[in-house]
Design a protein around this motif. Structure first.
Motif, short mmCIF file in Angstrom:
data_model
loop_
_atom_site.label_atom_id
_atom_site.label_comp_id
_atom_site.label_asym_id
_atom_site.label_seq_id
_atom_site.Cartn_x
_atom_site.Cartn_y
_atom_site.Cartn_z
N PRO A 41 27.46 31.43 90.86
CA PRO A 41 27.95 32.75 91.28
C PRO A 41 26.86 33.82 91.37
O PRO A 41 27.00 34.79 92.12
CB PRO A 41 28.99 33.10 90.20
N GLN B 2 36.83 35.94 100.52
CA GLN B 2 37.83 35.21 99.72
C GLN B 2 39.03 34.81 100.60
O GLN B 2 39.45 33.66 100.57
CB GLN B 2 38.28 36.08 98.55
N ASN B 3 39.53 35.78 101.38
CA ASN B 3 40.71 35.50 102.21
C ASN B 3 40.43 34.46 103.28
O ASN B 3 41.26 33.59 103.54
CB ASN B 3 41.20 36.79 102.88
N VAL B 5 38.18 32.07 103.20
CA VAL B 5 38.00 30.75 102.59
C VAL B 5 39.34 30.20 102.14
O VAL B 5 39.62 29.01 102.30
CB VAL B 5 36.98 30.81 101.44
N GLU B 6 40.18 31.07 101.58
CA GLU B 6 41.50 30.62 101.17
C GLU B 6 42.30 30.12 102.38
O GLU B 6 42.98 29.10 102.29
CB GLU B 6 42.24 31.78 100.51
N LYS B 72 44.40 28.84 92.06
CA LYS B 72 43.59 29.72 92.90
C LYS B 72 42.41 28.99 93.54
O LYS B 72 41.96 27.96 93.04
CB LYS B 72 43.04 30.88 92.06
N VAL B 73 41.91 29.58 94.60
CA VAL B 73 40.66 29.13 95.21
C VAL B 73 39.55 29.99 94.61
O VAL B 73 39.60 31.22 94.68
CB VAL B 73 40.70 29.30 96.74
N ASP B 74 38.57 29.34 94.00
CA ASP B 74 37.43 30.05 93.41
C ASP B 74 36.25 29.87 94.36
O ASP B 74 35.76 28.77 94.55
CB ASP B 74 37.12 29.43 92.04
N THR B 75 35.83 30.98 94.97
CA THR B 75 34.79 30.88 95.99
C THR B 75 33.67 31.89 95.78
O THR B 75 33.91 33.01 95.30
CB THR B 75 35.38 31.02 97.41
N HIS B 76 32.45 31.51 96.09
CA HIS B 76 31.30 32.41 96.14
C HIS B 76 30.27 31.76 97.05
O HIS B 76 30.29 30.55 97.25
CB HIS B 76 30.74 32.68 94.74
N ALA B 80 33.45 26.60 97.50
CA ALA B 80 34.74 26.90 96.87
C ALA B 80 35.22 25.69 96.09
O ALA B 80 34.87 24.56 96.41
CB ALA B 80 35.78 27.29 97.92
#
Lengths: 121, 121
Positions: A41, B2-3, B5-6, B72-76, B80
């Motif tokens: 991150p 985030q949106n 990638v989700e 949840k989707v955890d993305t950075h 993800a």
């Protein structure tokens, strides 16, 4: 293969604990492929030299904190997932908990996809 | 991001639920980069055509089983992680639980690193 990959993961975590700059650099060059990319991150790094500088910065920021494997290494094909803890020596609670997927390039790490489950303060 | 990638993850899971061959192929070509690689414990595939054939085989083997995002989707950066469930429509218990890390290539999926937390019988 499971044993080889587990040993590689242990050496990967050991790079975070090796504070002798010469030994750390040698260990990182042995663990990572020359073209390795490390992404968590807070960092997106290319190549062992950049990774070495990053690990040195982590050690300076969190002196005495040791990284260790938490649970099993789940590996198949050329990939593995595992959770790690970072804690001051002797502490019962980790200050950070992370989860990584690594992709192998030959016998070294080609990619680290790092995520955090608990961030230090 | 985030949106985006989700939404991409939802479309990725939707490829497993799309049983119309023409629509599935189009969806897979929209979701995956041309050079995409998909690796899970049972498959290591290169390119949308191979992935499409694989998804078709999954659907034939587990008819009526639907894939959905769990949690949840955890993305950075360009990666993800997320957990998915596969369950017959209306079932309370998933027959399979998986965990994937995806690496983006532009706005598509370049790599899938799949793992299984529960395998179907």
């Amino acid at each position: 293969m499971q044993n080889n990959v587990e040993a590689l993961v242990q050496r990967y975590l050991a790079t975070f604990n090796e504070t002798d700059a010469v030994r750390r650099k040698a260990l990182i060059e042995a663990v990572y492929a020359a073209s390795a990319r490390y992404t968590d991150p807070h960092a997106d790094l290319e190549g062992p030299a950049a990774i070495d500088a990053f690990v040195g910065a982590i050690q300076a920021r969190y002196p005495g904190v040791l990284f260790s494997l938490a649970g099993k290494v789940d590996t198949h094909h050329t990939q593995a997932r595992f959770t790690w803890h970072a804690a001051p020596k002797g502490a019962s609670e980790p200050v950070a908990i992370g989860f990584d997927v690594i992709a192998l390039e030959g016998e070294r790490i080609g990619r680290v996809f790092g995520f955090l489950d608990k961030s230090p303060g």
